[in-house]
Scaffold this motif. Structure first.
Motif, PDB file in Angstrom:
ATOM      1  N   UNK A   1      16.273 -29.166 -27.657  1.00  0.00           N
ATOM      2  CA  UNK A   1      16.436 -27.869 -27.003  1.00  0.00           C
ATOM      3  C   UNK A   1      17.789 -27.818 -26.291  1.00  0.00           C
ATOM      4  N   UNK A   2      18.155 -28.889 -25.623  1.00  0.00           N
ATOM      5  CA  UNK A   2      19.464 -28.923 -24.955  1.00  0.00           C
ATOM      6  C   UNK A   2      20.593 -28.809 -25.977  1.00  0.00           C
ATOM      7  N   UNK A   3      20.445 -29.446 -27.120  1.00  0.00           N
ATOM      8  CA  UNK A   3      21.475 -29.346 -28.165  1.00  0.00           C
ATOM      9  C   UNK A   3      21.636 -27.892 -28.624  1.00  0.00           C
ATOM     10  N   UNK A   4      20.525 -27.175 -28.742  1.00  0.00           N
ATOM     11  CA  UNK A   4      20.608 -25.757 -29.107  1.00  0.00           C
ATOM     12  C   UNK A   4      21.306 -24.961 -28.007  1.00  0.00           C
ATOM     13  N   UNK A   5      20.918 -25.214 -26.787  1.00  0.00           N
ATOM     14  CA  UNK A   5      21.495 -24.487 -25.653  1.00  0.00           C
ATOM     15  C   UNK A   5      22.984 -24.792 -25.514  1.00  0.00           C
ATOM     16  N   UNK A   6      23.401 -25.998 -25.843  1.00  0.00           N
ATOM     17  CA  UNK A   6      24.830 -26.336 -25.810  1.00  0.00           C
ATOM     18  C   UNK A   6      25.648 -25.407 -26.695  1.00  0.00           C
ATOM     19  N   UNK A   7      25.061 -24.933 -27.768  1.00  0.00           N
ATOM     20  CA  UNK A   7      25.791 -24.052 -28.687  1.00  0.00           C
ATOM     21  C   UNK A   7      25.999 -22.643 -28.140  1.00  0.00           C
TER      22      UNK A   7
ATOM     23  N   UNK B   1      27.740 -19.451 -19.930  1.00  0.00           N
ATOM     24  CA  UNK B   1      28.612 -20.625 -19.815  1.00  0.00           C
ATOM     25  C   UNK B   1      27.946 -21.715 -18.980  1.00  0.00           C
ATOM     26  N   UNK B   2      27.189 -21.318 -17.957  1.00  0.00           N
ATOM     27  CA  UNK B   2      26.556 -22.285 -17.056  1.00  0.00           C
ATOM     28  C   UNK B   2      25.186 -22.770 -17.538  1.00  0.00           C
ATOM     29  N   UNK B   3      24.643 -22.148 -18.565  1.00  0.00           N
ATOM     30  CA  UNK B   3      23.295 -22.479 -19.004  1.00  0.00           C
ATOM     31  C   UNK B   3      23.152 -23.903 -19.546  1.00  0.00           C
ATOM     32  N   UNK B   4      24.097 -24.450 -20.319  1.00  0.00           N
ATOM     33  CA  UNK B   4      23.922 -25.840 -20.754  1.00  0.00           C
ATOM     34  C   UNK B   4      23.780 -26.820 -19.583  1.00  0.00           C
TER      35      UNK B   4
ATOM     36  N   UNK C   1      15.278 -20.122 -26.467  1.00  0.00           N
ATOM     37  CA  UNK C   1      15.653 -18.742 -26.161  1.00  0.00           C
ATOM     38  C   UNK C   1      14.972 -18.254 -24.882  1.00  0.00           C
ATOM     39  N   UNK C   2      13.659 -18.433 -24.796  1.00  0.00           N
ATOM     40  CA  UNK C   2      12.951 -17.905 -23.634  1.00  0.00           C
ATOM     41  C   UNK C   2      13.250 -18.700 -22.365  1.00  0.00           C
ATOM     42  N   UNK C   3      13.503 -19.987 -22.491  1.00  0.00           N
ATOM     43  CA  UNK C   3      13.933 -20.746 -21.317  1.00  0.00           C
ATOM     44  C   UNK C   3      15.287 -20.213 -20.846  1.00  0.00           C
ATOM     45  N   UNK C   4      16.176 -19.913 -21.785  1.00  0.00           N
ATOM     46  CA  UNK C   4      17.501 -19.381 -21.443  1.00  0.00           C
ATOM     47  C   UNK C   4      17.374 -18.053 -20.705  1.00  0.00           C
ATOM     48  N   UNK C   5      16.535 -17.148 -21.211  1.00  0.00           N
ATOM     49  CA  UNK C   5      16.338 -15.861 -20.523  1.00  0.00           C
ATOM     50  C   UNK C   5      15.837 -16.067 -19.106  1.00  0.00           C
ATOM     51  N   UNK C   6      14.824 -16.894 -18.954  1.00  0.00           N
ATOM     52  CA  UNK C   6      14.233 -17.128 -17.639  1.00  0.00           C
ATOM     53  C   UNK C   6      15.237 -17.788 -16.698  1.00  0.00           C
ATOM     54  N   UNK C   7      15.987 -18.741 -17.205  1.00  0.00           N
ATOM     55  CA  UNK C   7      16.981 -19.429 -16.388  1.00  0.00           C
ATOM     56  C   UNK C   7      18.091 -18.479 -15.945  1.00  0.00           C
ATOM     57  N   UNK C   8      18.576 -17.653 -16.871  1.00  0.00           N
ATOM     58  CA  UNK C   8      19.637 -16.715 -16.515  1.00  0.00           C
ATOM     59  C   UNK C   8      19.129 -15.700 -15.498  1.00  0.00           C
ATOM     60  N   UNK C   9      17.898 -15.234 -15.651  1.00  0.00           N
ATOM     61  CA  UNK C   9      17.329 -14.284 -14.691  1.00  0.00           C
ATOM     62  C   UNK C   9      17.270 -14.900 -13.300  1.00  0.00           C
ATOM     63  N   UNK C  10      16.888 -16.160 -13.216  1.00  0.00           N
ATOM     64  CA  UNK C  10      16.780 -16.839 -11.919  1.00  0.00           C
ATOM     65  C   UNK C  10      18.145 -17.035 -11.268  1.00  0.00           C
ATOM     66  N   UNK C  11      19.201 -17.148 -12.078  1.00  0.00           N
ATOM     67  CA  UNK C  11      20.536 -17.401 -11.543  1.00  0.00           C
ATOM     68  C   UNK C  11      21.385 -16.141 -11.409  1.00  0.00           C
ATOM     69  N   UNK C  12      20.899 -15.007 -11.902  1.00  0.00           N
ATOM     70  CA  UNK C  12      21.678 -13.763 -11.884  1.00  0.00           C
ATOM     71  C   UNK C  12      21.878 -13.268 -10.453  1.00  0.00           C
TER      72      UNK C  12
END
Length: 105
Positions: free
Chosen positions: A88-94, A69-72, A20-31
Motif C-alpha cells: 500500500x505504501x508503494x502505491x501511495x509513493x506513486x 505531496x505529503x501523503x507518502x 485510495x480510501x486511506x489517502x482520502x481519509x488522510x488528506x481530509x484529516x490534514x486539510x
C-alpha cells in the motif's frame, strides 16, 4: 476494486481500494480548508472511487497538491501494521507523480 485520482495535465493515479480510501481519509484529516476536508470525507463515506482535481477551485487544487505531496510520508508514519502495508505504501509513493509529473522512487 480500485480508486483513481485524476490530477492536472492529464495525469492520473490508480491505487487499490484500501490505498485510495486511506489517502482520502488522510488528506481530509490534514486539510486546512474545512470545506475541502468535508468534501474528501464525503467521498470516503460514500465510497466514491475517484477524485478529479480539476473539479476543485484553484485554491483547493493547490491545497490538494500539497496534501498529495505529503501523503507518502503520512502513510509511513500513520498506516498501522498489516500484511499488505508495504504494498500500500508503494502505491501511495506513486502519488508524487500527480504533483510533479515524475516517477516515484
Amino acid at each position: 476494486m480500485s480508486g483513481t485520482i485524476f490530477g492536472l495535465d492529464q495525469r492520473r493515479w490508480r491505487g487499490s481500494r484500501s490505498a485510495f480510501f486511506w489517502t482520502l481519509q488522510s488528506m481530509a484529516a490534514r486539510a486546512v480548508d474545512p470545506r475541502l476536508a468535508a468534501t474528501l470525507l464525503e467521498r470516503f463515506t460514500d465510497e466514491v472511487h475517484w477524485l478529479d482535481l480539476e473539479a476543485f477551485t484553484p485554491s483547493e487544487q493547490r491545497e490538494l497538491l500539497v496534501l498529495l505531496r505529503d501523503t507518502p510520508a503520512a502513510a509511513r508514519r500513520d498506516l498501522p501494521a498489516f500484511d499488505e502495508r508495504d504494498a500500500v505504501i508503494a502505491q501511495i509513493d506513486r502519488l508524487i507523480a500527480l504533483v510533479d509529473g515524475s516517477e516515484a522512487p
